[in-house]
Design an enzyme around this catalytic site. Structure first.
Site, mmCIF file in Angstrom:
data_model
loop_
_atom_site.group_PDB
_atom_site.id
_atom_site.type_symbol
_atom_site.label_atom_id
_atom_site.label_comp_id
_atom_site.label_asym_id
_atom_site.label_seq_id
_atom_site.Cartn_x
_atom_site.Cartn_y
_atom_site.Cartn_z
ATOM 1 N N LYS A 1 58.273 47.636 -28.340
ATOM 2 C CA LYS A 1 58.500 47.802 -27.078
ATOM 3 C C LYS A 1 60.027 47.750 -27.034
ATOM 4 C CE LYS A 1 56.156 47.194 -23.305
ATOM 5 N NZ LYS A 1 54.764 47.567 -23.030
ATOM 6 N N ASP B 1 41.973 51.225 -32.609
ATOM 7 C CA ASP B 1 42.085 52.099 -33.439
ATOM 8 C C ASP B 1 43.090 53.290 -33.373
ATOM 9 O OD1 ASP B 1 39.911 50.871 -35.243
ATOM 10 O OD2 ASP B 1 38.324 51.847 -34.085
ATOM 11 N N SER C 1 48.666 57.910 -25.034
ATOM 12 C CA SER C 1 49.803 58.643 -25.573
ATOM 13 C C SER C 1 49.516 59.040 -27.192
ATOM 14 C CB SER C 1 50.759 57.271 -25.676
ATOM 15 O OG SER C 1 51.223 57.039 -24.558
ATOM 16 N N LYS D 1 54.831 52.331 -31.846
ATOM 17 C CA LYS D 1 54.641 52.996 -30.392
ATOM 18 C C LYS D 1 54.625 51.856 -29.436
ATOM 19 C CE LYS D 1 53.300 56.562 -28.036
ATOM 20 N NZ LYS D 1 54.067 56.192 -27.230
ATOM 21 N N LYS E 1 47.196 45.610 -29.981
ATOM 22 C CA LYS E 1 46.297 46.462 -29.045
ATOM 23 C C LYS E 1 45.992 47.888 -29.806
ATOM 24 C CE LYS E 1 48.290 46.451 -25.251
ATOM 25 N NZ LYS E 1 49.336 46.763 -24.238
ATOM 26 N N HIS F 1 55.563 47.360 -39.063
ATOM 27 C CA HIS F 1 55.660 48.674 -39.627
ATOM 28 C C HIS F 1 54.550 49.084 -40.638
ATOM 29 C CE1 HIS F 1 60.331 48.551 -39.324
ATOM 30 N NE2 HIS F 1 59.552 49.054 -38.024
ATOM 31 N N HIS F 2 53.411 48.350 -40.412
ATOM 32 C CA HIS F 2 52.284 48.635 -41.361
ATOM 33 C C HIS F 2 51.447 49.873 -41.108
ATOM 34 C CE1 HIS F 2 49.796 47.606 -37.692
ATOM 35 N NE2 HIS F 2 48.687 48.346 -38.299
HETATM 36 P P1 NAD Z 1 55.030 50.169 -12.298
HETATM 37 O O1 NAD Z 1 56.551 49.586 -12.324
HETATM 38 O O2 NAD Z 1 54.605 51.268 -12.160
HETATM 39 O O3 NAD Z 1 54.737 49.040 -11.127
HETATM 40 C C1 NAD Z 1 54.789 47.637 -11.346
HETATM 41 C C2 NAD Z 1 54.073 47.239 -9.904
HETATM 42 O O4 NAD Z 1 54.316 45.625 -9.586
HETATM 43 C C3 NAD Z 1 54.891 47.639 -8.579
HETATM 44 O O5 NAD Z 1 53.990 47.928 -7.541
HETATM 45 C C4 NAD Z 1 55.638 46.395 -8.061
HETATM 46 O O6 NAD Z 1 56.149 46.424 -6.717
HETATM 47 C C5 NAD Z 1 54.524 45.425 -8.535
HETATM 48 N N1 NAD Z 1 55.279 44.036 -8.660
HETATM 49 C C6 NAD Z 1 56.439 43.643 -9.300
HETATM 50 N N2 NAD Z 1 56.741 42.293 -9.156
HETATM 51 C C7 NAD Z 1 55.545 41.916 -8.479
HETATM 52 C C8 NAD Z 1 55.236 40.536 -7.995
HETATM 53 N N3 NAD Z 1 56.117 39.452 -8.553
HETATM 54 N N4 NAD Z 1 54.105 40.141 -7.525
HETATM 55 C C9 NAD Z 1 53.302 41.470 -7.292
HETATM 56 N N5 NAD Z 1 53.598 42.775 -7.534
HETATM 57 C C10 NAD Z 1 54.675 42.961 -8.305
HETATM 58 O O7 NAD Z 1 54.467 49.372 -13.633
HETATM 59 P P2 NAD Z 1 53.290 49.675 -14.472
HETATM 60 O O8 NAD Z 1 53.444 50.635 -15.549
HETATM 61 O O9 NAD Z 1 52.221 49.785 -13.403
HETATM 62 O O10 NAD Z 1 52.973 48.092 -15.503
HETATM 63 C C11 NAD Z 1 52.509 46.959 -14.771
HETATM 64 C C12 NAD Z 1 52.080 46.384 -15.914
HETATM 65 O O11 NAD Z 1 50.970 46.921 -16.933
HETATM 66 C C13 NAD Z 1 53.131 45.743 -16.827
HETATM 67 O O12 NAD Z 1 52.798 44.592 -17.364
HETATM 68 C C14 NAD Z 1 52.994 46.851 -18.002
HETATM 69 O O13 NAD Z 1 53.574 46.157 -19.294
HETATM 70 C C15 NAD Z 1 51.585 46.853 -18.223
HETATM 71 N N6 NAD Z 1 51.155 48.160 -18.838
HETATM 72 C C16 NAD Z 1 51.648 49.441 -18.377
HETATM 73 C C17 NAD Z 1 51.332 50.465 -19.043
HETATM 74 C C18 NAD Z 1 51.461 51.880 -18.458
HETATM 75 O O14 NAD Z 1 50.967 52.753 -19.201
HETATM 76 N N7 NAD Z 1 52.261 52.257 -17.377
HETATM 77 C C19 NAD Z 1 50.307 50.423 -20.126
HETATM 78 C C20 NAD Z 1 50.031 49.092 -20.506
HETATM 79 C C21 NAD Z 1 50.318 47.955 -19.908
#
Ligand code: NAD
Length: 471
Positions: free
Chosen positions: A106, A99, A362, A70, A94, A64-65
């Protein structure tokens, strides 16, 4: 093989390592590290067949700093309290690295989205939002969710709709969640922001000739072979932008398996194929493996895990051949594997920097929602008229007439997407250079992940001292 370390502990180990390169007090470091609040909720939903099922869900607010906090909302059977707290902590660091003035949070709902109808998913999302409202875990100045694994614009629209139905008088309600569809207050460029950020971060890292030389690579993305695990929002956009930037995508994987072609896969054709066939497997002109982890082991210059945490572990680390690993997913490499790969000379570009494009844009969406005006609306025409007068002056002075097309291109003022992408590009470049500078300052003892954590600790500490909480 070493015991599997819980995810939150792994994040804290990275924090502790970085903290040892600072001289802040134990108390202050503890305050930064600890998770400020976590809410575990259970609620019933009625399935389409009439049966009742109990759903487990969480929301963690790590720090909460700065407010609001988010962080995304994840739908996955692997969701648990430890994971949500770890991901919330990563969000805190992150945001500091790039910044963005938020604390980290989460959310997670422990479900397999493939097992539920759209109607059931809507019920779950709306009920989850209701629980968050009830406990004051959501709001434009409190805690602002976004998409993550298993969720997207549709879920964010349901959250927004539920929140505004419960708080119709709130003028700033639009800013209660980001990653919304454009028609519901979203911002242009948010959908592809995380993948674009991953591309921009990799491009910046590959720009430095001396760093590339150490890896036995040439500078630039052009011609570099890349394998991407995960073909969802982040994986697809990362692969697409890298390909447009000149890289060759040799391997792609989703949960059902991997496809491989050392001569290159056309990312858009693979996406179209999946649209028609429901899977990327058996894509023509590629070898299919029914193992989603196989993609991690291909010979390639850059490996991008973009699916889930703990994908590169003590079990498969010896088989990793890539020279650069770009952590698009959160926590895809265990500490054990990370140490091993570092010794092998692999460059790891850490998640708390590389996938920060999503939260950066975002932040832009949140600003747009609070100001109730589209980026570019006030200035676009004005800038165009200034550019036009300048060109007319040049024409008069030189006697040269600009062709209509050229005139249009130069004169054009920035629209919302141009401004968002430009803000994102600047953010990713500046943050990478800050991390690289810290890494160079400490030399061998510090890798890019530790350098990013060191920067985050300094920035968070600064905001505590600015608040007068710690001297
Ligand atoms: P998503 O649900 O859109 O896609 C996930 C993908 O991973 C799918 O294609 C799925 O088939 C695949 N998948 C699932 N299990 C798998 C496995 N064991 N091996 C290979 N592929 C597998 O999710 P996303 O939003 O693309 O998020 C993916 C990663 O990115 C997560 O770790 C998430 O925390 C991170 N992330 C997402 C965002 C965002 O804006 N969406 C931002 C920062 C970080």
């Amino acid at each position: 093989m070493a015991r599997a370390i819980p995810f939150f502990e792994q994040v804290n180990q990275n924090f502790d390592k970085a903290a040892s390169f600072t001289d802040y007090s134990f108390g202050l470091l503890q305050q930064i590290k600890i998770c400020n609040g976590v809410y575990h909720m259970t609620f019933p939903i009625k399935r389409d067949d009439g049966s009742i099922e109990t759903i487990h869900a969480w929301r963690a607010e790590h720090s909460h700093h700065k407010l609001p906090t988010k962080g995304g909302i994840r739908y996955s059977t692997l969701v648990n309290e430890d994971e949500v707290m770890a991901l919330a902590a990563l969000m805190t660091y992150k945001c500091a690295v790039v910044d963005v003035p938020f604390g980290g949070a989460k959310g997670g709902v422990q479900i397999d989205t493939k097992e539920y109808s759209v109607n059931e998913l809507e019920h779950i999302t709306r009920r989850y939002t209701y629980e968050l409202i009830n406990k004051n875990f959501i709001g434009p100045g409190i805690d602002v969710p976004a998409p993550d694994f298993g969720t997207g614009e549709r879920e964010m629209a349901w959250i927004f709709d539920t929140y505004t139905a419960m708080a119709p008088e709130k003028l700033e309600a639009l800013a209660c969640v980001t990653g919304k569809p454009i028609s519901q207050g979203g911002v242009h460029g948010r959908r592809e922001a995380t993948g674009r950020g991953v591309y921009l971060g990799l491009r910046e890292a590959c720009r430095f000739a001396e760093d590339m030389e150490q890896l036995g690579l040439t500078p630039g993305l052009e011609g570099k072979s890349v394998a991407v695990q995960g073909f969802g929002n982040v994986g697809y956009h990362t692969a697409k932008f890298l390909q447009e930037g000149g890289a060759i995508i040799v391997g792609l994987a989703e949960y059902a398996g991997t496809i491989y072609n050392p001569r290159g896969l056309d990312v858009n054709q693979v996406a179209e194929y999946r649209e028609e066939n429901g899977s990327i497997l058996n894509f023509p002109d590629a070898t299919t493996y029914e193992d989603p982890s196989r993609v991690l082991e291909f010979a390639c210059d850059i490996l991008v895990p973009a699916a889930l945490e703990n994908q590169i572990t003590g079990e498969n680390m010896h088989r990793i051949q890539a020279r650069i690993i770009g952590e698009a997913a959160n926590g895809p490499i265990t500490s054990e594997a990370s140490d091993f790969l570092k010794k092998k000379g692999v460059m790891i570009i850490p998640d708390i920097y590389l996938n920060a494009g999503g939260v950066t844009v975002s932040y832009f969406e949140w600003l747009k929602n609070l100001s109730h005006v589209r980026f570019g609306r006030m200035g676009k025409r004005f800038e165009e008229s200034v550019h036009r007068s300048l060109l007319y002056t040049i024409e008069r002075a030189t006697g040269r007439k600009f062709p209509e097309e050229e005139m249009k291109r130069i004169v054009q003022g920035p629209g919302e997407e141009d401004l968002v992408n430009s803000g994102l590009e600047d953010t990713m470049i500046v943050a990478y250079n800050e991390i690289r500078d810290t890494q160079k300052r400490w030399g061998e003892a510090v890798d890019l992940r530790t350098a990013a954590f060191i920067n985050a600790i300094h920035k968070i500490t600064r905001s505590y001292t600015e608040l007068g909480i710690f001297p």
